[in-house]
Scaffold this motif. Structure first.
Motif, PDB file in Angstrom:
ATOM      1  N   ASP A 125     145.767  11.057  19.884  1.00 46.54           N
ATOM      2  CA  ASP A 125     145.296  10.821  21.086  1.00 46.54           C
ATOM      3  C   ASP A 125     144.727  12.569  21.564  1.00 46.54           C
ATOM      4  O   ASP A 125     145.195  13.323  21.752  1.00 46.54           O
ATOM      5  CB  ASP A 125     146.645  10.863  22.038  1.00 46.54           C
ATOM      6  N   HIS A 139     146.189   0.122  22.786  1.00 48.62           N
ATOM      7  CA  HIS A 139     145.647   1.032  21.788  1.00 48.62           C
ATOM      8  C   HIS A 139     146.700   1.848  21.584  1.00 48.62           C
ATOM      9  O   HIS A 139     147.620   2.679  22.422  1.00 48.62           O
ATOM     10  CB  HIS A 139     144.373   1.818  21.928  1.00 48.62           C
ATOM     11  N   TYR A 178     140.015  10.129  15.737  1.00 48.23           N
ATOM     12  CA  TYR A 178     140.095   9.416  17.146  1.00 48.23           C
ATOM     13  C   TYR A 178     140.983   8.156  16.871  1.00 48.23           C
ATOM     14  O   TYR A 178     141.630   7.760  17.776  1.00 48.23           O
ATOM     15  CB  TYR A 178     138.679   8.760  17.731  1.00 48.23           C
ATOM     16  N   ALA A 179     140.924   7.615  15.813  1.00 50.80           N
ATOM     17  CA  ALA A 179     141.573   6.092  15.777  1.00 50.80           C
ATOM     18  C   ALA A 179     143.023   6.173  15.447  1.00 50.80           C
ATOM     19  O   ALA A 179     143.905   5.503  15.743  1.00 50.80           O
ATOM     20  CB  ALA A 179     140.974   5.562  14.605  1.00 50.80           C
ATOM     21  N   PHE A 180     143.444   7.637  15.292  1.00 45.76           N
ATOM     22  CA  PHE A 180     145.121   7.810  15.103  1.00 45.76           C
ATOM     23  C   PHE A 180     145.524   8.791  16.093  1.00 45.76           C
ATOM     24  O   PHE A 180     146.874   8.613  16.515  1.00 45.76           O
ATOM     25  CB  PHE A 180     145.103   8.469  13.564  1.00 45.76           C
ATOM     26  N   THR A 213     144.658  -2.345  26.603  1.00 46.43           N
ATOM     27  CA  THR A 213     143.162  -2.886  26.778  1.00 46.43           C
ATOM     28  C   THR A 213     142.796  -3.745  27.798  1.00 46.43           C
ATOM     29  O   THR A 213     141.664  -4.101  28.207  1.00 46.43           O
ATOM     30  CB  THR A 213     143.191  -3.576  25.424  1.00 46.43           C
ATOM     31  N   ARG A 225     147.945   5.772  20.126  1.00 43.61           N
ATOM     32  CA  ARG A 225     147.495   6.844  19.538  1.00 43.61           C
ATOM     33  C   ARG A 225     148.732   7.901  19.715  1.00 43.61           C
ATOM     34  O   ARG A 225     149.606   7.693  20.404  1.00 43.61           O
ATOM     35  CB  ARG A 225     146.275   7.442  20.440  1.00 43.61           C
ATOM     36  N   GLN A 284     140.406  10.795  24.504  1.00 47.53           N
ATOM     37  CA  GLN A 284     139.297   9.863  24.462  1.00 47.53           C
ATOM     38  C   GLN A 284     139.519   8.666  25.625  1.00 47.53           C
ATOM     39  O   GLN A 284     138.600   7.884  25.644  1.00 47.53           O
ATOM     40  CB  GLN A 284     139.204   9.257  23.153  1.00 47.53           C
ATOM     41  N   GLU A 323     135.923  10.067  13.710  1.00 46.71           N
ATOM     42  CA  GLU A 323     136.305   8.327  13.907  1.00 46.71           C
ATOM     43  C   GLU A 323     137.665   8.394  13.467  1.00 46.71           C
ATOM     44  O   GLU A 323     138.399   7.608  14.228  1.00 46.71           O
ATOM     45  CB  GLU A 323     135.256   7.641  13.483  1.00 46.71           C
ATOM     46  N   THR A 324     138.004   8.886  12.252  1.00 47.13           N
ATOM     47  CA  THR A 324     139.397   8.601  11.918  1.00 47.13           C
ATOM     48  C   THR A 324     140.417   9.569  12.813  1.00 47.13           C
ATOM     49  O   THR A 324     141.324   8.806  13.007  1.00 47.13           O
ATOM     50  CB  THR A 324     139.400   8.945  10.399  1.00 47.13           C
TER      51      THR A 324
END
Length: 829
Positions: free
Chosen positions: A10, A151, A6-8, A222, A153, A13, A3-4
């Motif tokens: 690309d 978002h 994916y949060a930073f 978004t 990334r 996802q 998850e970390t």
């Protein structure tokens, strides 16, 4: 963990495509310029760190440099963000934006501290890595402060590449700075150029990392944008960019102000103690005193020179009489000079406390203060003992002989001139005696020049011990000494000369005693010549010339001879000089001619002739060969004269070859030693023979034994070369030289000539008759032709004929006649 990531990053996802942004070129350039200005400022402020020794000052400027660098990186980031145009409204979190500057400042601080503390390449690599990491952390923290409806990334590959760019360019920047520090002592232009290059590389590292990281950033909206992007409106970004530039400019100004303040502070911090240390380092003596002669300041050099105690003389009154004798006139001179000018300088002798004196160069100057009426004086004292000693040594060498210590020629002439100017007033006469060591060259050649120098020293010592105290002694050349005698009684010339001769013989008797030269006992004789003051016309050069002529006359007479000057010596020299000039002109004008004296056989028929040179001057008078031949030998004129004789003999032989009566005759010519020793002699004779096409065996060259004594191998070689051409040789004056038989065994002569001195007296002297008989017998055994010179009577001819002599020459048959008469058949058969 996933998850970390994916949060930073690309990682695919998102199903939609990211929004594409663009950059404003003008703002991109502006962002690089801000980074360049900040980097250049950081380098300037970092220089201040190296100036200070105190830790507080060093860390203060290190922090300033880190802040400038960090804020510059931070500002470049936000201007770069302004340059990025994304069709989304956005803003920035104030707190996170402010926090993002911290990594840049901390990274810059740590990198700079490592670079300043350690000088190794490894330390530079670590510092560059820290700097790049700080820049990267600042960037991604600042990016996190962005607020927008999308978002953010990062592409993993471009993310890694951005970090690599930041670290590698950071390392390159610090390596460039390291190289710049090594060449820091170069010219101002090169130093500033290096600073700009290093700043440009650092700015490139900041900008490169930022724009590489911006490529790595992907923006996924978004929701649909509420409005079309019309430019950034966030006031914080603009304020940060402008503020960064102002901060950099203020830092540059602050560093320059600090530089000047520090320079002024250094000057202001030079205390009286430091000033005294500077003065103490001066090698010359220095003394500061006031109008009342009170000593205010003195350095160690002054006390060392004078022998004073530094503490004792401070504040005490200066008494110049303690240092300089009879100083009244000197003080008056100094006061008058300082009244007209600001300084006085001169050479004086200073007395130490121990009583010894030494020469100094003394300089006294007035000291004037801008805001004070008080006047002080500063005196500098320079020891010039070495300079004076060197000057005296040079003067000594100019007037004295370095080997013996006696006076030299220059000093002797000065002394003689002084003596000649006053001797008549004293009512006494004097004389100059020149002494020469006979055969001194033989000692040098056999035992070496060191032994010769030792003999010269011993002679000088003996001269000093053998003459009166008032006698003046000098060494003029290698082995020639001079003695000036004074106190001779005036009066009858004969008595004075006898008195002088007595003194000379007494002196020579002392000088000719054996000399002990180390383990070698040396015996030598001296020749002497002298001239009285009365004969000199009161001129030193004339007196020297006259004594030299007298010495030359003594040496011509033999060894151990003494001569007093007579006018005929000078007349002979004048005659010789005049004769030499006439001889040179005679050679140029071809005033010579050959006289021929027949050589006859036992039947009194001519078989040849000897060519004898005669000099008939323009006035019809003949100059005797006995006068000009020795002069030609001495001056070297015998060489061109001998060549003329050889060429003229070849011309005569050429004419004889046209006459049946003379075609078989030989012509003999005398060849001098100097002419024969010329390197080109053989070639010259060969060319003359070929030029006039004569039969070589008709030319006979007569040599004397004196020539053979010099270099018999060289002489033999030349004779053999000429004999191969057909030329014949005769040994002249046989029996008067040395080792004649050894020469006959080595050199292939054709003829022996019996010297006239044996022929003339052979009928009156059994010894001479026996010598003549022996020579003829020797010639017969060696199959040589024998010529008897100087046959003047029938009795001599008959006696020689009975001894089987081959050829005869002399006045009995004919005196020497001009070649024109000889060729006119007056003496022909």
């Amino acid at each position: 963990m996933l998850e970390t990531l994916y949060a930073f990053f690309d990682l695919g996802q998102f199903s939609q495509s990211p929004i594409n942004g663009s950059h404003n070129p003008g703002l991109v350039i502006l962002s690089y310029c801000v980074a360049l200005l900040a980097s250049y400022t950081a380098i300037l402020t970092l220089e201040r760190v190296q100036i200070y020794q105190a830790k507080v000052a060093r860390y203060s400027w290190l922090i300033v440099s880190a802040v400038i660098s960090g804020v510059g990186v931070w500002s470049m980031h936000f201007i770069g963000m302004l340059a990025f145009e994304l069709h989304l409204p956005m803003s920035h979190s104030v707190l996170l934006t402010l926090i993002s500057v911290v990594p840049a400042i901390v990274g810059s601080f740590i990198a700079m501290k490592i670079q300043m503390s350690l000088s190794s390449v490894r330390a530079t690599l670590i510092a560059g890595t820290v700097l790049g990491a700080g820049i990267g952390l600042m960037h991604y923290t600042g990016m996190a402060a962005m607020e927008m409806s999308a978002h953010l990334r990062y592409d993993p590959l471009w993310f890694v590449l951005s970090v690599f760019v930041a670290v590698s360019l950071g390392i390159i920047a610090l390596l460039a700075y390291r190289h710049y520090k090594k060449s820091e002592r170069t010219s101002w232009f090169r130093r500033r150029s290096a600073q700009i290059v290093v700043a440009a590389i650092i700015a490139l590292a900041i900008s490169g990392m930022h724009y590489t990281a911006m490529i790595a950033a992907n923006f996924y909206p978004t929701r649909a944008p509420d409005a079309v992007f019309s430019g950034h409106g966030n006031w914080l970004a603009y304020v940060v960019g402008i503020g960064s530039c102002l901060t950099a400019i203020m830092a540059i100004i602050a560093s320059q102000i600090d530089r000047r303040l520090q320079q002024q502070q250094k000057l202001a911090q030079m205390s009286a103690e430091q000033l005294y240390e500077v003065i103490s380092a001066i090698d010359d003596g220095l003394l500061l005193f006031d109008e009342h002669n009170r000593v205010l300041l003195a350095n160690q050099a002054f006390t060392r020179l004078t022998g004073d105690d530094l503490e004792r003389i401070k504040g005490s009154k200066l008494n110049i009489e303690d240092y300089i004798e009879r100083s009244d006139k000197l003080l008056e001179n100094i006061k008058n000079s300082l009244a007209r000018r600001v300084a006085w300088q001169g050479k004086v002798n200073v007395r130490k406390r121990s009583g010894t004196t030494f020469p100094v160069r003394l300089s006294i100057s007035k000291v004037r203060y801008n805001q004070q009426k008080e006047r002080h004086f500063v005196a500098t004292v320079t020891d010039i003992s070495a300079e004076v000693e060197s000057s005296e040594r040079i003067r000594y060498l100019a007037y004295n002989d370095a080997l013996t210590g006696l006076a030299n020629r220059r000093s002797l002439l000065d002394h003689l001139q002084d003596q000649l100017a006053t001797y008549k007033e004293a009512g006494q006469n004097g004389a100059l005696i020149l002494c020469d060591i006979d055969k001194f060259k033989i000692l040098n050649n056999t035992l070496g020049s060191d032994m010769g120098d030792l003999l010269l020293k011993r002679v000088a010592e003996r001269l000093q011990s053998s003459t009166k105290a008032n006698s003046f002694l000098a060494r003029l050349s290698a082995n020639e000494f001079a003695v000036v005698l004074t106190g001779l009684e005036r009066g009858n010339s004969v008595n004075i000369k006898q008195q002088l001769l007595t003194r000379i013989y007494q002196l020579l008797d002392q000088l000719q005693q054996p000399y002990q030269l180390n383990s070698y006992t040396h015996l030598c004789s001296f020749s002497a010549g002298a001239s009285l003051f009365d004969d000199s016309e009161s001129n030193a050069e004339t007196l020297m010339t006259q004594s030299g002529l007298a010495l030359s006359h003594s040496k011509r007479k033999g060894t151990g001879e003494v001569s007093l000057f007579r006018q005929e010596f000078a007349d002979a020299v004048s005659k010789r000089v005049k004769l030499e000039e006439q001889l040179r002109n005679a050679i140029k004008q071809n005033e010579f001619e050959l006289y021929l004296q027949p050589q006859v056989n036992i039947e009194s028929k001519p078989t040849g002739a000897e060519a004898l040179i005669r000099w008939k001057q323009s006035d019809g008078r003949f100059v005797s060969p006995a006068d000009f031949i020795p002069l030609a030998e001495e001056t070297g004129l015998i060489v061109p004269l001998g060549y003329w004789i050889t060429e003229r003999a070849c011309q005569i032989l050429q004419q004889w070859q046209q006459s049946p009566e003379k075609a078989k005759m030989q012509l003999s010519i005398n060849v001098s030693a100097k002419q024969f020793q010329q390197p080109e002699f053989v070639e010259q004779v060969q060319l003359l023979v070929e030029k006039y096409e004569i039969r070589p065996h008709r030319l006979k060259l007569e040599l004397t034994e004196s020539l053979l004594m010099d270099d018999i191998s060289s002489v033999t070689n030349k004779i053999k070369q000429l004999k191969r051409l057909g030329i014949e040789f005769a040994l002249d004056d046989f029996g008067t030289g040395y080792s004649s038989l050894s020469y006959l065994m080595q050199i292939p002569f054709d003829t022996l000539k019996i010297d006239v001195s044996f022929v003339r007296n052979m009928l009156d002297s059994m010894e001479k008759a026996q010598i003549v008989y022996t020579i003829i017998q020797l010639g017969e055994s060696l199959k040589l032709n024998i010529v008897a010179e100087g046959v003047e009577t029938e009795e001599q001819f008959n006696y020689l004929a009975r001894l089987n002599c081959d050829t005869f020459q002399g006045y009995l048959f004919s005196k020497p006649v001009p070649e024109s008469e000889f060729l006119a058949d007056k003496t022909a058969p």
